[in-house]
Scaffold this active site. Structure first.
Site, PDB file in Angstrom:
ATOM      1  N   HIS A 140     -19.589  53.862  46.128  1.00 38.26           N
ATOM      2  CA  HIS A 140     -18.743  54.475  45.099  1.00 38.26           C
ATOM      3  C   HIS A 140     -17.613  55.268  45.755  1.00 38.26           C
ATOM      4  O   HIS A 140     -16.441  55.137  45.382  1.00 38.26           O
ATOM      5  CB  HIS A 140     -19.615  55.379  44.217  1.00 38.26           C
ATOM      6  CG  HIS A 140     -18.848  56.239  43.260  1.00 38.26           C
ATOM      7  ND1 HIS A 140     -18.795  55.983  41.903  1.00 38.26           N
ATOM      8  CD2 HIS A 140     -18.124  57.383  43.452  1.00 38.26           C
ATOM      9  CE1 HIS A 140     -18.068  56.909  41.316  1.00 38.26           C
ATOM     10  NE2 HIS A 140     -17.644  57.768  42.232  1.00 38.26           N
ATOM     11  N   GLU A 141     -17.948  56.093  46.749  1.00 42.29           N
ATOM     12  CA  GLU A 141     -16.927  56.920  47.406  1.00 42.29           C
ATOM     13  C   GLU A 141     -15.939  56.072  48.206  1.00 42.29           C
ATOM     14  O   GLU A 141     -14.728  56.344  48.207  1.00 42.29           O
ATOM     15  CB  GLU A 141     -17.596  57.951  48.315  1.00 42.29           C
ATOM     16  CG  GLU A 141     -18.471  58.961  47.586  1.00 42.29           C
ATOM     17  CD  GLU A 141     -17.725  59.707  46.489  1.00 42.29           C
ATOM     18  OE1 GLU A 141     -16.491  59.909  46.627  1.00 42.29           O
ATOM     19  OE2 GLU A 141     -18.356  60.067  45.483  1.00 42.29           O
ATOM     20  N   HIS A 144     -13.172  54.631  46.097  1.00 43.97           N
ATOM     21  CA  HIS A 144     -12.068  55.557  45.841  1.00 43.97           C
ATOM     22  C   HIS A 144     -11.017  55.454  46.950  1.00 43.97           C
ATOM     23  O   HIS A 144      -9.813  55.479  46.699  1.00 43.97           O
ATOM     24  CB  HIS A 144     -12.583  56.999  45.787  1.00 43.97           C
ATOM     25  CG  HIS A 144     -13.270  57.366  44.502  1.00 43.97           C
ATOM     26  ND1 HIS A 144     -12.772  57.040  43.265  1.00 43.97           N
ATOM     27  CD2 HIS A 144     -14.419  58.061  44.277  1.00 43.97           C
ATOM     28  CE1 HIS A 144     -13.582  57.516  42.328  1.00 43.97           C
ATOM     29  NE2 HIS A 144     -14.587  58.132  42.915  1.00 43.97           N
ATOM     30  N   GLU A 215     -13.555  57.191  37.875  1.00 44.78           N
ATOM     31  CA  GLU A 215     -14.989  57.245  38.159  1.00 44.78           C
ATOM     32  C   GLU A 215     -15.696  55.988  37.647  1.00 44.78           C
ATOM     33  O   GLU A 215     -16.579  55.438  38.318  1.00 44.78           O
ATOM     34  CB  GLU A 215     -15.605  58.498  37.541  1.00 44.78           C
ATOM     35  CG  GLU A 215     -15.140  59.804  38.169  1.00 44.78           C
ATOM     36  CD  GLU A 215     -15.418  59.881  39.657  1.00 44.78           C
ATOM     37  OE1 GLU A 215     -16.423  59.288  40.115  1.00 44.78           O
ATOM     38  OE2 GLU A 215     -14.624  60.507  40.376  1.00 44.78           O
TER      39      GLU A 215
END
Length: 307
Positions: A140-141, A144, A215
């Site tokens: 997930h990070e 980004h 997100e």
């Protein structure tokens, strides 16, 4: 270099529109300050210096604020192994790895581009998650970073920071400089406060709208890269539940960086209050991951896919 994270056109459009609107707001804000303060050199110099400082040193600022430190492979070999594996899977540079000694279970990514990125996890997160769950959070990070929305949210946050600081400085200058006040000064003070407050409010809402979508985009990209949306859903549920049990006083220092976190330091509120949240609700995130799981046929293969 293009990573293997699936591109998200809707995220790109939202980032472009947000930056365009904030750019217009930024130009108008600086112009208004020049007119009101009658010193374009001072205004431009201060604003430019703060922009450069925030953009180029955003990773150091975030790490310092959250008590994070860069760690070596020998200290956290398992963490490095997960980051190495995901970076190779995504075909992107491995970010700098950092750890924050905080009980709050969370993670964030920062940095101006994929070649200067930092991924930081808290010790509270490392203690609570299984390796597969940690992989989902880190994917997930990394998404980004790959989508460059970390840089966009850093730049977007700048205008609100400047406006907030001007309101604060103007207020204290008016309070402690009372002996030098006259009618003209009071008018300029009120105008600066009004313009700054309006700019802060508008940028606040624009940034949070972008943050909530990014997100969801990161959850989606991470689930598709790892092929295990149910594991990311498990991590989300576990982390959100544990954060709710962390004492509020331990979360206060984290609130300023909510937009960068995997989950918010304080739970998102339903209804109108959701407009002010940096994250979509847990229910929205789990519902999306459930749809992706069904699309991937993950139920037929409980272990999921490696990639």
């Amino acid at each position: 270099m293009q990573s293997r994270f699936r591109s998200d056109r809707r995220l790109t459009v939202r980032m472009t529109v947000t930056m365009f609107l904030l750019g217009l707001l930024y130009v108008g804000f600086v112009a208004a300050l020049i007119v009101l303060l009658k010193s374009w050199v001072l205004v431009v110099a201060v604003v430019a210096a703060m922009f450069v400082a925030q953009f180029w040193f955003s990773d150091r600022i975030a790490l310092f604020a959250m008590r994070g430190r860069v760690v070596e492979r020998e200290e956290y070999p398992e963490l490095y192994a997960v980051v190495d594996r995901l970076s190779a899977l995504a075909d992107m540079p491995r970010p700098v790895v950092a750890v924050s000694d905080m009980e709050m279970p969370n993670a964030f990514a920062t940095g101006r581009d994929p070649d200067h990125a930092v991924v930081c996890v808290t010790t509270g997160l490392l203690r609570r998650l299984e390796p597969a769950e940690l992989e989902g959070v880190l994917a997930h990070e990394l998404s980004h970073v790959a989508h460059k929305d970390v840089a966009v949210i850093t730049i977007a946050s700048f205008l609100g920071v400047i406006a907030g600081l001007i309101v604060r400085f103007a207020f204290y200058g008016q309070v402690f400089g009372g002996g030098r006040r006259d009618q003209n000064t009071a008018v300029v003070f009120a105008a600066v406060m009004g313009v700054s407050a309006a700019v802060y409010a508008i940028s606040f809402l624009l940034i949070r709208a972008l943050s909530r979508y990014r997100e969801l985009a990161a959850d989606r990209a991470a689930a598709l890269l790892t092929g295990r949306p149910s594991v990311l859903a498990s991590a989300l549920t576990k982390v959100s539940g544990d954060i709710a049990r962390i004492p509020s006083r331990d979360l206060r220092t984290a609130q300023a960086f909510n937009a960068f976190y995997f989950t918010p330091a304080l739970g998102s509120e339903p209804g109108v209050a959701g407009l002010f949240s940096t994250h979509p609700s847990l229910e929205q995130r789990l519902e999306q991951l459930g749809r992706i799981s069904a699309e991937l046929g993950e139920a037929a293969s409980p272990g999921g896919k490696a990639g």
